[in-house]
Design a protein around this motif. Structure first.
Motif, short mmCIF file in Angstrom:
data_model
loop_
_atom_site.label_atom_id
_atom_site.label_comp_id
_atom_site.label_asym_id
_atom_site.label_seq_id
_atom_site.Cartn_x
_atom_site.Cartn_y
_atom_site.Cartn_z
N VAL A 45 72.46 -4.93 58.28
CA VAL A 45 71.57 -5.27 57.15
C VAL A 45 72.55 -5.51 55.97
O VAL A 45 72.38 -6.61 55.10
N LEU A 46 73.60 -4.67 55.70
CA LEU A 46 74.27 -4.97 54.44
C LEU A 46 75.18 -6.25 54.60
O LEU A 46 75.37 -6.83 53.61
N ARG A 47 75.53 -6.44 55.83
CA ARG A 47 76.45 -7.66 55.96
C ARG A 47 75.55 -8.89 55.67
O ARG A 47 76.05 -10.05 54.80
N CYS A 48 74.29 -9.12 56.08
CA CYS A 48 73.43 -10.08 55.72
C CYS A 48 73.09 -10.05 54.33
O CYS A 48 73.01 -11.05 53.70
N LEU A 49 73.05 -8.92 53.72
CA LEU A 49 72.77 -8.92 52.16
C LEU A 49 74.02 -9.36 51.56
O LEU A 49 73.88 -9.89 50.36
N GLY A 50 75.42 -9.03 52.05
CA GLY A 50 76.52 -9.45 51.37
C GLY A 50 77.00 -10.95 51.72
O GLY A 50 77.86 -11.49 50.96
N CYS A 51 76.34 -11.43 52.70
CA CYS A 51 76.75 -12.88 53.26
C CYS A 51 75.65 -13.65 53.78
O CYS A 51 75.34 -13.21 54.90
N PRO A 52 74.94 -14.32 52.96
CA PRO A 52 73.84 -15.16 53.49
C PRO A 52 74.07 -15.97 54.57
O PRO A 52 72.99 -16.27 55.33
N PHE A 53 75.18 -16.45 54.85
CA PHE A 53 75.47 -17.48 55.82
C PHE A 53 75.08 -16.85 57.16
O PHE A 53 74.82 -17.11 58.21
N THR A 54 75.41 -15.32 57.32
CA THR A 54 75.40 -14.50 58.61
C THR A 54 73.86 -14.54 58.99
O THR A 54 73.46 -14.99 60.24
N TRP A 256 78.00 -13.94 46.81
CA TRP A 256 77.35 -14.53 47.95
C TRP A 256 78.19 -15.81 48.57
O TRP A 256 78.46 -16.17 49.75
N SER A 257 78.74 -16.89 47.44
CA SER A 257 79.15 -17.91 47.74
C SER A 257 80.52 -17.83 48.62
O SER A 257 80.89 -18.45 49.36
#
Length: 322
Positions: A45-54, A256-257
């Motif tokens: 969850v944290l990975r997706c929040l920190g990296c939208p591409f995932t 995010w970018s």
């Protein structure tokens, strides 16, 4: 000093804005993971929040087929391929997803057994689950409309919510949950490890590979560029200019970018398992935690306009001319 502390505590006791609660399911849907342990679920969850591409790669490029949804979570050790020039089976060294997506060779596999094991890992979302997912869409869309309306010059001395607009990139995942309804609820790695199964894949056509390269690159471009729409709208929202709110949002969008660009490059290099490089996985998760804190603080700032003064700029406290 004591009175100030009591005042701050009372501010924290104020009800959490509805749009913040309405956006929480969007984060949970985007970061849904079939991992068995809570720590791994939270890390994803944290990975997706920190990296939208995932999250967007899974939502926009995997499709709704149960087999493909499960294959995404399997490590490369479960896959073999005949290759392009010969029919000799070779162990894949990367996951057959995204740019390197392949199809299951139904002729050389016991496909009915694969489907049977995959059915053990999937479930259908309930009607309540699908309908509740639309709540986040409602708040996000209202947030987008509010953001655009504030740029028209309408003066309003109340802050408008930036958070729904910031999280509007999660809409594809929400719509996929509503339309498809298929959930991977059990880690396919556990099921396939018990059965000791190898899945034989076959390479796609040249046009198929070009399509996948285009679609994944488009997702990366959106992940990197789209969040900056929030900064752009904030600049033209009273007080017009690149002030505290825009600068604050720039921090989140920069995170995010940069992370989305790193994740795209890592995907092109080829990934052995869904987490990819373990250091990057930890990096994305840590930044996801930081983004969560920044979003929480942003909600408090929006709910307490006078708190913007802590950023020490004359345009911070108000969003309009009184």
């Amino acid at each position: 000093m004591e009175s100030k502390a009591i005042h701050i505590i009372n501010k924290f006791l104020n009800p959490i804005p509805q749009y913040v609660l309405g956006c929480l399911p969007a984060i949970a849907i985007m970061g849904a993971s079939p991992k068995e342990k809570f720590a791994k679920k939270l890390a994803w969850v944290l990975r997706c929040l920190g990296c939208p591409f995932t999250g967007l790669l899974y939502s926009c490029n995997v499709g709704k087929d149960e087999v493909k949804l499960c294959i995404y979570w399997l490590s490369s050790k479960y896959f073999s391929s005949t290759g392009q020039r010969n029919q000799q089976l070779q162990q894949l060294k990367h996951r057959p997803v995204g740019v390197y997506a392949m199809s299951v060779d139904k002729e050389r596999n016991e496909f009915s057994n694969i489907v049977k094991y995959i059915n053990r890992c999937t479930a259908r979302a309930s009607v309540l689950d699908r309908m509740s997912s639309l709540v986040s869409t409602y708040y996000i869309l209202v947030g987008i409309i509010a953001a655009i309306s504030r740029t028209t010059g309408i003066n309003n001395c109340e802050d408008w919510p930036f958070i729904p607009l910031l999280l509007s990139w999660t809409i594809p995942a929400i719509l996929k949950r509503v339309i498809s309804g298929t959930l991977v609820v059990k880690d396919p790695n556990c099921e396939f490890e018990l059965q000791d199964i190898q899945i034989i894949m076959k390479p796609g056509s040249e046009s198929y590979r070009k399509h996948k390269l285009f679609s994944v690159t488009l997702v990366a471009f959106v992940s990197i560029v789209y969040p900056w729409l929030t900064v752009f709208l904030a600049i033209y929202t009273p007080p017009i200019g690149y002030y505290c709110r825009s600068q604050y949002l720039t921090i989140i969008c920069s995170i995010w970018s940069i992370n989305s660009a790193l994740a795209y490059i890592n995907h092109l290099i080829k990934e052995h398992d869904v987490e990819g490089n373990e250091f990057l996985h930890a990096w994305f998760s840590i930044w996801g935690f930081i983004v969560a804190i920044l979003l929480l603080f942003l909600a408090l700032l929006t709910n307490n306009i006078e708190w913007w003064s802590i950023l020490h700029e004359e345009h911070c406290r108000t969003t309009c001319e009184i």
